[in-house]
Design a protein around this motif. Structure first.
Motif, PDB file in Angstrom:
ATOM      1  N   MET A  63       0.064  43.393  -7.438  1.00 23.71           N
ATOM      2  CA  MET A  63       0.822  42.152  -7.360  1.00 23.71           C
ATOM      3  C   MET A  63       1.005  41.691  -5.909  1.00 23.71           C
ATOM      4  SD  MET A  63       4.710  43.386  -8.189  1.00 23.71           S
ATOM      5  CE  MET A  63       5.696  42.359  -7.122  1.00 23.71           C
ATOM      6  N   GLN A  64       1.112  40.378  -5.742  1.00 22.94           N
ATOM      7  CA  GLN A  64       1.491  39.821  -4.446  1.00 22.94           C
ATOM      8  C   GLN A  64       3.012  39.741  -4.423  1.00 22.94           C
ATOM      9  OE1 GLN A  64      -0.273  39.186  -1.817  1.00 22.94           O
ATOM     10  NE2 GLN A  64       1.169  38.031  -0.599  1.00 22.94           N
ATOM     11  N   VAL A  65       3.571  38.845  -5.219  1.00 23.78           N
ATOM     12  CA  VAL A  65       5.029  38.735  -5.337  1.00 23.78           C
ATOM     13  C   VAL A  65       5.454  38.868  -6.806  1.00 23.78           C
ATOM     14  CG1 VAL A  65       7.008  37.190  -5.009  1.00 23.78           C
ATOM     15  CG2 VAL A  65       5.205  37.255  -3.292  1.00 23.78           C
ATOM     16  N   PHE A  66       4.602  38.340  -7.698  1.00 25.49           N
ATOM     17  CA  PHE A  66       4.964  38.286  -9.110  1.00 25.49           C
ATOM     18  C   PHE A  66       4.042  39.201  -9.918  1.00 25.49           C
ATOM     19  CE2 PHE A  66       5.564  34.188  -6.964  1.00 25.49           C
ATOM     20  CZ  PHE A  66       6.945  34.169  -6.948  1.00 25.49           C
ATOM     21  N   THR A  67       4.614  39.834 -10.946  1.00 24.13           N
ATOM     22  CA  THR A  67       3.825  40.821 -11.701  1.00 24.13           C
ATOM     23  C   THR A  67       2.963  40.143 -12.764  1.00 24.13           C
ATOM     24  OG1 THR A  67       5.519  41.086 -13.384  1.00 24.13           O
ATOM     25  CG2 THR A  67       5.664  42.530 -11.469  1.00 24.13           C
ATOM     26  N   GLY A  68       2.028  40.926 -13.293  1.00 26.53           N
ATOM     27  CA  GLY A  68       1.109  40.427 -14.313  1.00 26.53           C
ATOM     28  C   GLY A  68       1.840  39.951 -15.559  1.00 26.53           C
ATOM     29  N   GLU A  69       2.990  40.562 -15.878  1.00 26.16           N
ATOM     30  CA  GLU A  69       3.719  40.172 -17.105  1.00 26.16           C
ATOM     31  C   GLU A  69       4.318  38.774 -16.982  1.00 26.16           C
ATOM     32  OE1 GLU A  69       5.726  43.828 -16.222  1.00 26.16           O
ATOM     33  OE2 GLU A  69       3.548  43.842 -16.032  1.00 26.16           O
ATOM     34  N   HIS A  74      -0.157  32.762 -11.127  1.00 25.58           N
ATOM     35  CA  HIS A  74       0.196  33.100  -9.742  1.00 25.58           C
ATOM     36  C   HIS A  74      -0.805  34.045  -9.064  1.00 25.58           C
ATOM     37  CE1 HIS A  74       2.232  36.101 -12.344  1.00 25.58           C
ATOM     38  NE2 HIS A  74       1.708  36.912 -11.461  1.00 25.58           N
ATOM     39  N   ARG A  75      -0.633  34.175  -7.748  1.00 26.69           N
ATOM     40  CA  ARG A  75      -1.560  34.958  -6.924  1.00 26.69           C
ATOM     41  C   ARG A  75      -1.431  36.450  -7.169  1.00 26.69           C
ATOM     42  NH1 ARG A  75      -0.612  29.655  -6.220  1.00 26.69           N
ATOM     43  NH2 ARG A  75      -2.067  28.720  -4.729  1.00 26.69           N
ATOM     44  N   THR A  76      -2.570  37.127  -7.107  1.00 22.87           N
ATOM     45  CA  THR A  76      -2.569  38.588  -7.021  1.00 22.87           C
ATOM     46  C   THR A  76      -2.819  38.916  -5.539  1.00 22.87           C
ATOM     47  OG1 THR A  76      -4.957  38.768  -7.258  1.00 22.87           O
ATOM     48  CG2 THR A  76      -3.652  38.785  -9.305  1.00 22.87           C
ATOM     49  N   ASP A 191      -2.165  34.368   7.579  1.00 21.36           N
ATOM     50  CA  ASP A 191      -1.465  35.093   6.512  1.00 21.36           C
ATOM     51  C   ASP A 191      -0.156  34.374   6.152  1.00 21.36           C
ATOM     52  OD1 ASP A 191      -0.959  37.144   4.702  1.00 21.36           O
ATOM     53  OD2 ASP A 191      -0.179  38.536   6.208  1.00 21.36           O
ATOM     54  N   SER A 192       0.665  34.074   7.153  1.00 22.62           N
ATOM     55  CA  SER A 192       1.964  33.450   6.856  1.00 22.62           C
ATOM     56  C   SER A 192       1.788  31.987   6.432  1.00 22.62           C
ATOM     57  CB  SER A 192       2.917  33.582   8.040  1.00 22.62           C
ATOM     58  OG  SER A 192       2.769  32.505   8.926  1.00 22.62           O
ATOM     59  N   THR A 193       0.789  31.316   7.013  1.00 20.38           N
ATOM     60  CA  THR A 193       0.508  29.932   6.608  1.00 20.38           C
ATOM     61  C   THR A 193       0.184  29.898   5.118  1.00 20.38           C
ATOM     62  OG1 THR A 193      -0.399  29.477   8.798  1.00 20.38           O
ATOM     63  CG2 THR A 193      -1.084  27.998   7.022  1.00 20.38           C
ATOM     64  N   THR A 194      -0.614  30.882   4.702  1.00 19.50           N
ATOM     65  CA  THR A 194      -1.063  30.948   3.315  1.00 19.50           C
ATOM     66  C   THR A 194       0.077  31.305   2.372  1.00 19.50           C
ATOM     67  OG1 THR A 194      -3.176  31.718   4.190  1.00 19.50           O
ATOM     68  CG2 THR A 194      -2.822  31.991   1.836  1.00 19.50           C
ATOM     69  N   TYR A 195       0.839  32.376   2.692  1.00 20.72           N
ATOM     70  CA  TYR A 195       1.842  32.784   1.696  1.00 20.72           C
ATOM     71  C   TYR A 195       3.033  31.839   1.634  1.00 20.72           C
ATOM     72  CZ  TYR A 195       4.131  35.834   5.327  1.00 20.72           C
ATOM     73  OH  TYR A 195       4.734  36.337   6.448  1.00 20.72           O
ATOM     74  N   ASP A 196       3.353  31.169   2.739  1.00 20.66           N
ATOM     75  CA  ASP A 196       4.434  30.174   2.664  1.00 20.66           C
ATOM     76  C   ASP A 196       4.080  29.093   1.640  1.00 20.66           C
ATOM     77  OD1 ASP A 196       5.985  31.470   4.467  1.00 20.66           O
ATOM     78  OD2 ASP A 196       5.676  30.080   6.134  1.00 20.66           O
ATOM     79  N   ALA A 197       2.808  28.684   1.636  1.00 17.14           N
ATOM     80  CA  ALA A 197       2.375  27.636   0.697  1.00 17.14           C
ATOM     81  C   ALA A 197       2.230  28.194  -0.714  1.00 17.14           C
ATOM     82  CB  ALA A 197       1.062  27.022   1.172  1.00 17.14           C
ATOM     83  N   HIS A 198       1.546  29.330  -0.871  1.00 22.38           N
ATOM     84  CA  HIS A 198       1.290  29.762  -2.256  1.00 22.38           C
ATOM     85  C   HIS A 198       2.502  30.383  -2.940  1.00 22.38           C
ATOM     86  CE1 HIS A 198       0.636  34.010  -1.420  1.00 22.38           C
ATOM     87  NE2 HIS A 198      -0.555  33.881  -0.903  1.00 22.38           N
ATOM     88  N   ASP A 199       3.412  30.960  -2.163  1.00 19.39           N
ATOM     89  CA  ASP A 199       4.631  31.474  -2.807  1.00 19.39           C
ATOM     90  C   ASP A 199       5.509  30.317  -3.282  1.00 19.39           C
ATOM     91  OD1 ASP A 199       3.705  33.986  -2.352  1.00 19.39           O
ATOM     92  OD2 ASP A 199       5.136  34.519  -0.784  1.00 19.39           O
ATOM     93  N   THR A 200       5.494  29.214  -2.524  1.00 19.29           N
ATOM     94  CA  THR A 200       6.214  28.012  -2.958  1.00 19.29           C
ATOM     95  C   THR A 200       5.613  27.514  -4.270  1.00 19.29           C
ATOM     96  OG1 THR A 200       6.698  27.397  -0.667  1.00 19.29           O
ATOM     97  CG2 THR A 200       6.766  25.616  -2.292  1.00 19.29           C
ATOM     98  N   ASP A 201       4.291  27.426  -4.297  1.00 15.01           N
ATOM     99  CA  ASP A 201       3.580  26.969  -5.504  1.00 15.01           C
ATOM    100  C   ASP A 201       3.926  27.857  -6.707  1.00 15.01           C
ATOM    101  OD1 ASP A 201       1.722  25.534  -7.053  1.00 15.01           O
ATOM    102  OD2 ASP A 201       0.106  26.934  -6.565  1.00 15.01           O
ATOM    103  N   ASP A 202       3.760  29.164  -6.543  1.00 13.71           N
ATOM    104  CA  ASP A 202       3.984  30.095  -7.665  1.00 13.71           C
ATOM    105  C   ASP A 202       5.435  30.060  -8.139  1.00 13.71           C
ATOM    106  OD1 ASP A 202       1.357  30.812  -7.468  1.00 13.71           O
ATOM    107  OD2 ASP A 202       1.703  32.752  -6.510  1.00 13.71           O
ATOM    108  N   ALA A 203       6.365  30.030  -7.180  1.00 10.07           N
ATOM    109  CA  ALA A 203       7.788  30.075  -7.548  1.00 10.07           C
ATOM    110  C   ALA A 203       8.189  28.835  -8.346  1.00 10.07           C
ATOM    111  CB  ALA A 203       8.645  30.199  -6.293  1.00 10.07           C
ATOM    112  N   ILE A 204       7.661  27.668  -7.956  1.00  8.41           N
ATOM    113  CA  ILE A 204       7.992  26.434  -8.692  1.00  8.41           C
ATOM    114  C   ILE A 204       7.321  26.475 -10.069  1.00  8.41           C
ATOM    115  CG2 ILE A 204       7.817  23.912  -8.723  1.00  8.41           C
ATOM    116  CD1 ILE A 204       7.807  24.029  -5.617  1.00  8.41           C
ATOM    117  N   LYS A 205       6.059  26.876 -10.091  1.00 13.82           N
ATOM    118  CA  LYS A 205       5.311  26.936 -11.357  1.00 13.82           C
ATOM    119  C   LYS A 205       5.992  27.900 -12.339  1.00 13.82           C
ATOM    120  CE  LYS A 205       1.677  26.841 -14.181  1.00 13.82           C
ATOM    121  NZ  LYS A 205       1.388  25.686 -15.031  1.00 13.82           N
ATOM    122  N   LEU A 206       6.507  29.013 -11.834  1.00 12.42           N
ATOM    123  CA  LEU A 206       7.174  30.000 -12.701  1.00 12.42           C
ATOM    124  C   LEU A 206       8.597  29.581 -13.073  1.00 12.42           C
ATOM    125  CD1 LEU A 206       5.957  33.299 -11.008  1.00 12.42           C
ATOM    126  CD2 LEU A 206       5.562  32.662 -13.389  1.00 12.42           C
TER     127      LEU A 206
END
Ligand code: MG
Length: 374
Positions: A63-69, A74-76, A191-206
């Motif tokens: 997992m990156q931040v969120f689990t498979g369940e 979201h990102r792995t 690394d930080s440029t990427t996760y700031d954007a994709h964690d925002t995306d995943d968190a809103i989507k979830l």
């Protein structure tokens, strides 16, 4: 490599790279000397060795931040790594840095992550406190230097000095007198440029946070105004995608214009000169502060969300139980790890063995060993 082939790689780099880039011809080489490849440069070979390693493939199950369940959007750890590599290469090409080295460093940067992301790391660090603790950056080095088997004659992937030093700089960001190559600094910024954007995306989507709850953050507010000025009638899904696209593009563009302007002023004539200077490849102070504001929000509202805290607590308890079980019953290590267990000791082997697992393999092994154990 014949002189002609060698010069072909070098000629290509001389045409494409800036003087401050890391040139293949200046590489300090590998611990175990090897013949050069007929048509791949040394950093291309590093990248390919990392890509073909088992630890790299296992990132798909970590997992990156969120689990498979929690879903499949979201990102792995693997897709995060690929996004970092892509963003880093984009910036690297624009700044005429060595893209092959950048890609190798990006694919390598998270290879040492244990199951369950940073909570798995924290638990392993506590369990292994008496035997050196655990850091995913350090374990990434151990993997490519000792654990991966690719050659008959020696362990590890025999990567170039520059790739290993890049990862070592991640382990100890304050290495005395060892300012990293610009390619290494770039992967860190990507690394930080990427996760700031994709964690925002995943968190809103979830559904863990809403755009509404984030709109006071400067980076989000500015990105939203851009999106609203340029698009109309976006549904929620397209609004989130447009927002994240802008967030990423804005950060990359700012980083590029800031660094390109600074590099122009410095006029470095070699990689060494850039390393010896006070120039650091990263965001301008203003953007850095805006990123910190977003990251603080993500920390409190997403990474510490009750749903994730629950997963975190369960994972940490299980890592601790697994560690205790392996320490008590080293015979449970698979046959191929027994020799290394004797060499580095049972507790260290327990840390490493658990760290190598994917989330799913960890869960399966936990249930199997704890049924057998009971
Ligand atoms: Mg990363």
């Amino acid at each position: 490599m014949t002189a002609q082939q060698e010069s072909r790689v070098h000629e290509r780099e001389k045409k494409l790279l800036a003087p401050y880039a890391m040139f293949s011809a200046n590489s300090k080489g590998r611990v175990h000397p090897e013949q050069e490849h007929a048509y791949r440069g040394p950093f291309q070979r590093d990248r390919d060795r990392i890509l073909h390693s088992s630890a790299y493939r296992r990132l798909s199950g970590k997992m990156q931040v969120f689990t498979g369940e929690m879903g499949d959007y979201h990102r792995t750890r693997l897709t995060h790594t690929q996004e970092v590599a892509t963003i880093a290469r984009t910036i690297g090409r624009a700044l005429s840095l060595n893209e092959d080295l950048i890609e190798a460093l990006a694919l390598l940067h998270d290879i040492g992550h244990p199951p369950y992301g940073h909570c798995g790391e924290d638990a392993l660090n506590e369990c292994g406190a008496d035997v050196g603790g655990f850091s995913h950056n350090q374990f990434g080095l151990t993997i490519v230097q000792e654990i991966e088997i690719r050659f008959h004659e020696f362990p590890g992937l025999n990567l170039t000095h520059e790739a290993l030093m890049g990862q070592l700089c991640r382990v100890d960001k304050e290495l005395k007198g060892q300012t990293p190559l610009l390619e290494v600094q770039l992967v860190d910024a990507a690394d930080s440029t990427t996760y700031d954007a994709h964690d925002t995306d995943d968190a809103i989507k979830l559904g863990l946070v809403s755009i509404e709850e984030m709109k006071h953050l400067t980076l989000i507010k500015d990105s939203l105004s851009f999106v609203r000025e340029n698009f109309t009638n976006l549904n929620d899904d397209l609004l989130r995608k447009a927002l994240v696209h802008r967030l990423l593009n804005f950060q990359v563009t700012c980083l590029l214009s800031h660094c390109a302007a600074e590099l122009k002023q410095y006029q470095f004539q070699s990689a060494e000169e850039a390393m010896a200077s006070d120039f650091r490849l990263g965001h301008a102070t203003e953007i850095e502060q805006q990123k910190e504001e977003l990251e603080k929000f993500l920390y409190h509202r997403v990474y510490r969300h009750p749903k994730l805290v629950e997963i975190r607590n369960q994972a940490q308890a299980r890592v601790q139980q697994m560690f205790a079980t392996y320490c008590r019953r080293p015979e449970l290590f698979p046959e191929k790890y027994q020799a290394r267990a004797r060499q580095i000791g049972t507790p260290r082997m327990a840390v490493e063995y658990i760290a190598g697992m994917t989330d799913k393999f960890f869960e399966e092994t936990f249930h199997r060993t704890h049924t057998a154990d009971g």
